[in-house]
Design an enzyme around this catalytic site. Structure first.
Site, PDB file in Angstrom:
ATOM      1  N   HIS A   9     -36.060  99.624  68.127  1.00  0.00           N
ATOM      2  CA  HIS A   9     -34.943  98.761  68.505  1.00  0.00           C
ATOM      3  C   HIS A   9     -34.614  98.875  69.994  1.00  0.00           C
ATOM      4  O   HIS A   9     -34.884  99.890  70.645  1.00  0.00           O
ATOM      5  CB  HIS A   9     -33.705  99.110  67.679  1.00  0.00           C
ATOM      6  CG  HIS A   9     -33.209 100.508  67.905  1.00  0.00           C
ATOM      7  ND1 HIS A   9     -32.443 100.867  68.988  1.00  0.00           N
ATOM      8  CD2 HIS A   9     -33.386 101.648  67.188  1.00  0.00           C
ATOM      9  CE1 HIS A   9     -32.160 102.152  68.934  1.00  0.00           C
ATOM     10  NE2 HIS A   9     -32.727 102.661  67.851  1.00  0.00           N
ATOM     11  N   GLU A  11     -32.015  99.117  73.307  1.00  0.00           N
ATOM     12  CA  GLU A  11     -30.976 100.108  73.598  1.00  0.00           C
ATOM     13  C   GLU A  11     -29.710  99.822  72.789  1.00  0.00           C
ATOM     14  O   GLU A  11     -29.190  98.712  72.776  1.00  0.00           O
ATOM     15  CB  GLU A  11     -30.632 100.071  75.085  1.00  0.00           C
ATOM     16  CG  GLU A  11     -29.552 101.067  75.488  1.00  0.00           C
ATOM     17  CD  GLU A  11     -29.081 100.870  76.910  1.00  0.00           C
ATOM     18  OE1 GLU A  11     -29.378 101.750  77.748  1.00  0.00           O
ATOM     19  OE2 GLU A  11     -28.441  99.826  77.190  1.00  0.00           O
ATOM     20  N   GLY A  22     -28.589 108.497  64.426  1.00  0.00           N
ATOM     21  CA  GLY A  22     -28.989 108.631  63.031  1.00  0.00           C
ATOM     22  C   GLY A  22     -28.679 107.395  62.212  1.00  0.00           C
ATOM     23  O   GLY A  22     -29.015 106.275  62.590  1.00  0.00           O
ATOM     24  N   ARG A  60     -28.956  97.656  64.594  1.00  0.00           N
ATOM     25  CA  ARG A  60     -29.662  97.709  65.875  1.00  0.00           C
ATOM     26  C   ARG A  60     -31.133  97.359  65.714  1.00  0.00           C
ATOM     27  O   ARG A  60     -31.747  96.801  66.635  1.00  0.00           O
ATOM     28  CB  ARG A  60     -29.488  99.072  66.541  1.00  0.00           C
ATOM     29  CG  ARG A  60     -29.974 100.278  65.761  1.00  0.00           C
ATOM     30  CD  ARG A  60     -29.457 101.547  66.433  1.00  0.00           C
ATOM     31  NE  ARG A  60     -29.957 102.790  65.855  1.00  0.00           N
ATOM     32  CZ  ARG A  60     -29.394 103.427  64.838  1.00  0.00           C
ATOM     33  NH1 ARG A  60     -28.326 102.907  64.233  1.00  0.00           N
ATOM     34  NH2 ARG A  60     -29.886 104.578  64.413  1.00  0.00           N
ATOM     35  N   GLU A  87     -33.379 105.205  60.799  1.00  0.00           N
ATOM     36  CA  GLU A  87     -33.543 106.349  61.690  1.00  0.00           C
ATOM     37  C   GLU A  87     -33.394 107.648  60.901  1.00  0.00           C
ATOM     38  O   GLU A  87     -32.804 107.677  59.815  1.00  0.00           O
ATOM     39  CB  GLU A  87     -32.495 106.262  62.813  1.00  0.00           C
ATOM     40  CG  GLU A  87     -32.476 107.423  63.803  1.00  0.00           C
ATOM     41  CD  GLU A  87     -33.800 107.630  64.521  1.00  0.00           C
ATOM     42  OE1 GLU A  87     -34.765 108.071  63.865  1.00  0.00           O
ATOM     43  OE2 GLU A  87     -33.866 107.364  65.730  1.00  0.00           O
ATOM     44  N   HIS A  89     -31.742 110.965  59.847  1.00  0.00           N
ATOM     45  CA  HIS A  89     -30.329 111.329  59.771  1.00  0.00           C
ATOM     46  C   HIS A  89     -30.092 112.604  60.578  1.00  0.00           C
ATOM     47  O   HIS A  89     -30.753 113.618  60.352  1.00  0.00           O
ATOM     48  CB  HIS A  89     -29.918 111.540  58.311  1.00  0.00           C
ATOM     49  CG  HIS A  89     -28.450 111.494  58.078  1.00  0.00           C
ATOM     50  ND1 HIS A  89     -27.599 112.446  58.576  1.00  0.00           N
ATOM     51  CD2 HIS A  89     -27.676 110.599  57.406  1.00  0.00           C
ATOM     52  CE1 HIS A  89     -26.358 112.149  58.219  1.00  0.00           C
ATOM     53  NE2 HIS A  89     -26.375 111.030  57.512  1.00  0.00           N
ATOM     54  N   LYS A  98     -25.613 114.267  73.390  1.00  0.00           N
ATOM     55  CA  LYS A  98     -26.782 115.154  73.439  1.00  0.00           C
ATOM     56  C   LYS A  98     -26.698 116.150  74.587  1.00  0.00           C
ATOM     57  O   LYS A  98     -27.014 117.335  74.419  1.00  0.00           O
ATOM     58  CB  LYS A  98     -28.065 114.314  73.556  1.00  0.00           C
ATOM     59  CG  LYS A  98     -28.321 113.427  72.350  1.00  0.00           C
ATOM     60  CD  LYS A  98     -29.486 112.474  72.598  1.00  0.00           C
ATOM     61  CE  LYS A  98     -29.625 111.486  71.452  1.00  0.00           C
ATOM     62  NZ  LYS A  98     -30.694 110.499  71.715  1.00  0.00           N
ATOM     63  N   ARG A 114     -33.891 117.679  67.875  1.00  0.00           N
ATOM     64  CA  ARG A 114     -34.319 116.304  68.122  1.00  0.00           C
ATOM     65  C   ARG A 114     -35.767 116.058  67.737  1.00  0.00           C
ATOM     66  O   ARG A 114     -36.100 114.978  67.247  1.00  0.00           O
ATOM     67  CB  ARG A 114     -34.160 115.938  69.608  1.00  0.00           C
ATOM     68  CG  ARG A 114     -32.743 115.856  70.113  1.00  0.00           C
ATOM     69  CD  ARG A 114     -32.716 115.362  71.551  1.00  0.00           C
ATOM     70  NE  ARG A 114     -33.153 113.968  71.637  1.00  0.00           N
ATOM     71  CZ  ARG A 114     -33.957 113.501  72.570  1.00  0.00           C
ATOM     72  NH1 ARG A 114     -34.474 114.314  73.487  1.00  0.00           N
ATOM     73  NH2 ARG A 114     -34.284 112.224  72.595  1.00  0.00           N
ATOM     74  N   GLY A 183     -36.714 105.194  66.462  1.00  0.00           N
ATOM     75  CA  GLY A 183     -37.569 106.178  67.106  1.00  0.00           C
ATOM     76  C   GLY A 183     -38.262 107.105  66.136  1.00  0.00           C
ATOM     77  O   GLY A 183     -39.478 107.317  66.215  1.00  0.00           O
TER      78      GLY A 183
END
Length: 247
Positions: A9, A11, A22, A60, A87, A89, A98, A114, A183
């Site tokens: 997706h 940004e 997540g 997204r 994504e 979780h 982060k 990550r 991702g």
């Protein structure tokens, strides 16, 4: 030979704010919308056509797919949504910054959370308002299927059955497939397709909004893969993703 196209997706608002996202259903930023549109323009310019598209149940990704198909004038294509493409979780980290977590726990620990294969972040409590249990889009799932945290290994475990039961048969039948996902659900697929080790997967980062093309043989084994467009720009975008978890 078959071609499969994967797109992370564009940004999102929490990508911009450098937060763990997540399963939280955040939207695209204006930049993310433009990334999705640019992916569609690029695919159209390169002559790509699709018969079927897959995406998650998070906006997204679904909106990235829509903007991409809109640029291709293919919004009529059949689209299958599945929570299995969501994504990974991030448990109790969801919504947290982060870089702040890296300052508190160190870069190494945040990298483990990550990018490691089998170490999940701390889990959400079932009573935490951030939990997706009770969300209508997951009403058909058993309670245990809606996670409170996941590592990449857990993500692979839910993505691969969907690949084997739905996506792979479609590709084998000759369907030209586009997947707009996330991702880590894309990392899960890439790990499987390229047979990447549990150790080496730590170094794989997927940039936002850049089509990743896989050329597959009759057995769906990769012949090669590449990003469409500027390879240097794709590499820089992947490096930027890698740096998000640093203090």
């Amino acid at each position: 030979m078959h071609k499969l196209v994967l797109i992370r997706h564009g940004e999102s608002t929490w990508n911009l704010e450098n937060r763990f996202t997540g399963w939280t259903d955040v939207d695209l930023t204006p930049t993310g919308i433009e990334q999705a549109k640019n992916a569609g323009r690029l695919l159209k310019a390169e002559g790509y056509e699709f018969d079927l598209a897959y995406t998650s149940v998070l906006k997204r990704a679904t909106r990235t797919l829509w903007h991409c198909l809109d640029e291709m004038d293919r919004t009529w294509l059949p689209v299958e949504h599945s929570w299995r493409l969501n994504e990974r979780h991030y448990g109790a980290l969801q919504g947290l910054n982060k870089a702040d977590m890296a300052k508190q726990y160190g870069d190494a620990q945040v990298l483990v959370w990550r990018r490691s294969y089998d170490t999940p972040p701390p889990a959400l409590e079932t009573t935490d308002p951030r939990s997706e249990r009770g969300d209508l889009r997951y009403a058909g799932l058993q309670a245990g299927e809606v996670p409170l945290t996941e590592c990449l290994k857990d993500t692979v475990a839910r993505v691969l059955p969907y690949w084997n039961e739905s996506i792979a048969p479609a590709i084998r039948s000759g369907k030209r497939v586009l997947i707009a996902a996330h991702g880590n659900s894309i990392r899960a697929l890439v790990k499987y397709l390229d047979n990447i080790s549990d150790q080496d997967i730590v170094g794989l980062n997927i940039p936002n909004g850049i089509p990743l093309v896989y050329e597959l043989d009759a057995d769906l084994k990769p012949l090669r893969h590449y990003y469409l467009g500027d390879a240097e720009a794709a590499a820089k975008a992947a490096a930027a993703v890698a740096s998000q978890g640093k203090a």
